[in-house]
Each structure stands twice: as structure tokens, then as C-alpha cells.
Design an enzyme around this catalytic site. Sequence first.
Site, short mmCIF file in Angstrom:
data_model
loop_
_atom_site.label_atom_id
_atom_site.label_comp_id
_atom_site.label_asym_id
_atom_site.label_seq_id
_atom_site.Cartn_x
_atom_site.Cartn_y
_atom_site.Cartn_z
N CYS A 139 0.84 -1.20 0.00
CA CYS A 139 0.00 0.00 0.00
C CYS A 139 0.88 1.26 0.00
CB CYS A 139 -0.92 0.02 1.22
SG CYS A 139 -2.00 1.48 1.27
N LYS A 178 2.13 -9.57 -0.47
CA LYS A 178 2.01 -8.75 -1.68
C LYS A 178 2.99 -7.59 -1.55
CE LYS A 178 -1.50 -6.44 -4.56
NZ LYS A 178 -1.02 -5.06 -4.61
N HIS A 206 3.57 -6.41 -7.35
CA HIS A 206 3.04 -5.25 -8.08
C HIS A 206 4.24 -4.55 -8.72
CE1 HIS A 206 0.03 -1.67 -8.05
NE2 HIS A 206 0.80 -1.65 -9.11
N GLY A 242 -0.49 -5.46 -12.25
CA GLY A 242 -0.19 -4.19 -12.89
C GLY A 242 -0.37 -4.23 -14.40
#
Length: 540
Positions: A139, A178, A206, A242
Site C-alpha cells: 500500500c 504482496k 506489483h 499491474g
Amino acid sequence: MPNKAKQEAEERNIAAAAKCTAEHTFPPKLGGWDFYKSINSPKYIVAPMVDQSELAWRILSRKYNADLCYTPMFNAKLFAKEEKYREEHWAGLKDGLGGGGPNDRPLIAQFCANDPEYLLQAALMVAPYCDAVDINLGCPQHIARRGHYGSFLMEDWPLIASLISTLHKHLPIPVTAKIRVFPEAEKTVAYAKMVVEAGAQVLVVHGRLREMKGHLTGVADWQKIKLVQEAVGHLVPVIANGNILYHEDVERCLEQTGCTGVMSAEGNLYNPAIFTPDHPESWRLAEEYLTICDELDTKIAYTRGHLFKIFRPSLTVHTDLRSELGLANSREEMWIVARKLKERLNQDAEASRLAGESFEGRVDEQGFPILPHWVAQPYFRQPMPPQDQKKDANQTEEASGTTSKRTADDSAHREDDDGVASSGVSVKAKKIKNKKAKVQSNLCRDSKCQNTFSAKCIHQRCKGCCRLHQRDLNSYNCDSHPMRTMQKQQQEEQQKQELPRVDSQEAIGGVAMEGMTNSPVLSENAVSSDASKSERCNIL
């Protein structure tokens, strides 16, 4: 942490894990590829999204080929400590109703955390109702910086290792992670290896940097994802995240990265059917989602947010319904908006068909398909112009003598919930930074004072000078700088001056008359005539 504190924390973790396994039945704990195969080797995966990947949305996404879904991100400390937080974010947790039902598996619950013990407590609460627990290390939002979690743990590798290893050791189900990439490919690979060695059984990568968010999102780096897959893919499944805008991008991503699965976040939000080759009508998706929300009593805020994204291309055409949807405070009102849009969009589609318009094979200058506004489609976030371009634009404007004030044509571009104008270009990107004009200060009328005066002061003076000026005038009439005591005195004096003036001789005569009429020695006949009254007054 001192050795004694570590030992006490470890004892608490062992006791908490033992209690969970005693109260619930778990299948044998698997890891890596064995775990991945046990959940049917998911290829199409819905990302964890705050307030967006709730149960109703997961059910809709699974209908359109999603193989695996994540819960929204939960705060581990709040989840562990506050029952109200758990009930709000995972309703019916004790009964397994918020997740783990027959329509919601396989499921991975995601937490943000920076304390291993709180993380384990929260993870044990959801362990009976999901297949794995994921740690959010990606995040990039400001709230993550403040809370010290997500991608803002990327420099604290010992803490990350502690978070993962604690779950790996004590949780009866697997732990996954993640992550985001670093600018350096070598550091990204080393980071991924550390996460896997700590105990992560699935790794989602990501392909963007921590700074790439909002209008600075940019393009994800599939090459770095590929390097991570080559480094740890033989140990654990690696999932790419992504640049997934269309269904065709899924296969391209798998081919270029070598990953086993692809995760979609924004692509899924704007088109929950992204894992199918179709582009369903937006009104059809909205009706299916609202039907599920009615059955599950989904929060109004979640529902409204999803409808804005599903209908986004249509709301730039039918802008009046955008306001109506924004004001809708119940699902019944949202159903009304959805039905209105359905009628209008069907009319638009029919008019397009009768006009012989075809969208097949049409692409824009970047090669992306051009789709009609009545079907679900991706959202393109426009990047902000480079700072040097903005500076040049300002200089050109000043040199030409033009004003930066918005014209009537500019006002026609309305901004939607995503900060995007109806033309599809970011309003923020279109605005040119205005140079503020200097405002001349309003100086106090007193020649010896350098203060500014209030715009409401009728004497155009600062507070102190105004009050002195009112005293000089003996008129206390400024509402901006009132002098209530003096105003009261002035009002009392005015009232006295306004009383009727009485002649002194009349006053004396009146007093005398009152005394005579009240005296018992005078008869009623003695005061019967005006003449006798005047005579008595004169005598007295």
C-alpha cells in the site's frame, strides 16, 4: 526486544494458536506449490482493495471467471482489539458468514500490520473462514505512511521477516505476501527472496514503485516481475499485478513475466468481467451487483462506489444522473438510477445501430480499442504534465497577456469521482497553475497607524483606532468594533431626552390637588367645579 519479553510474546502466541486449533478443524497445512494446487491453481485473481473487494463484489467477480479473491485490507491491530471494527468489516465473522461460504472460496484475507503479535491474533480469528492470510507490503497511500505499514515497511526488512515468520510458525493456514518493486532490479530480487525465506507461500508482485500512485501511477514494470519469478518461482507461485486493462492483457502478462497467475485491481473495478473476453453492458453488471447487495445487505457506501465505476463512461454522457446517483442514500434509490440509465443506454445503443455506427476494430492513437459508452471498459488515469511544461505554459500565458480565468467552455468540463473531466482527461492535468495577484493592503485611516482595517468597519479603521474615533465623535455606531457599555449609556441618555417636559407650576398644582382630594375634611361638592379647583390651588 529483550529476551524475556520475546519469550513471553512467544508463549502467548503458542497459547493463542493452540486455542484456535482446539476450537476449529483445519486441513493439513500445505505450502508453496502444494498449497496453490489445493486451491485449484488460480489464474485470474481479484486484488485486495480497501472497501472495494467486499463479499458482494467477490461473488459478482467469481461469476465472471475470477478463480481467487482477496478480502479488503484490514487493520490487524483494530481487528484484534475492537469487536465493532470486526463486525463492520467482516459481518458475521463468528458464524463465517462474511467469508468462507460456499460462494466465496478460495479466499485470502489480507491485513496491514507492524506488530507480529497483533497480526497473529487477527489472523487466528479469520483462519477458519479463509484459505490463507496475506500481509500487505504494497500500500503506497499517505495513511500507510502515517500508520507505518504497507510499502512503508520496505526499508525495515527485519520487521517484515518477523511479521511473516510469526504467521508461518503459528498460523494453521499458509501466509502469503504482496509487495512492490524497488527502483533497482537487484534489490527487488533480494527483497523477494527475503520475503519467501521468511515463510511466504505465495508472492504477489506489483510492478510499480512506492511513489507511483494517483496521477503519477505510470506503467508497471513487467521485467522486474519476471526477474522475481525467475529467482523464486521454483519455490513458490509468483502472481503478477499491474497494467491489466483488457482481457487480452492477461495472456500477454503471463507470457512476458512467466508468472502462474495475474491479479487485477482497477481493471476489475471498472469491468468485473475483465477475466472474460466480453464487454457486458454496464447496466447489466449493475443490476447483477445490486441484486447481490440486496441479498447480503451490503453497505450503501460500498454499493455507490462500485456503481460510479461501472457506469463511469455512461455518466460522462448522462451527467444529470451522476448527481442523482451521488445523492442516493438507499439501494432503492440506486435501483431507480440504474433503471433510468438502462433505458437511456438501450436507446443510445439502438440509435447507434440505426445510424450504422460500428465499433469493431476501432482503436485510438495509442492502439487501445474504442468502445461505446454503454459497455464496461477500463479507466485511463491521465498523468500530470511535467513541472517544466507547466512552467513554460505559465510563462507563455504571461507573455501573451492572457488571463488564466476559466471560460464558459472550461466550466462545461465537469469532474467526476475520480478527478476526471467528461472529456476523459484529468481536470487537474488541464488546469494551469494561476499566479496569484498581489492584493494592496487596506491601511487604517488614522495617519499614524500602519494596521489594516476590517472591511466591515464603517470608519475604515483598525479596532483600536476605531474605538478612539467613536469616543471623539461620541457616536458608538460601528458593528465591527462595538463598544457595548458606551452604546448602552448613549441609549439611556437618549431615552431621558425623549421624555415629555412638564411645567413646574403645573406639577406643583397637581400634587396639591391630589392631597386635597384625598383629605377627609373636604366634601365631594368642594371639588365639583373647575373654578373652585383653581382657587384652592392659588391659596395653597
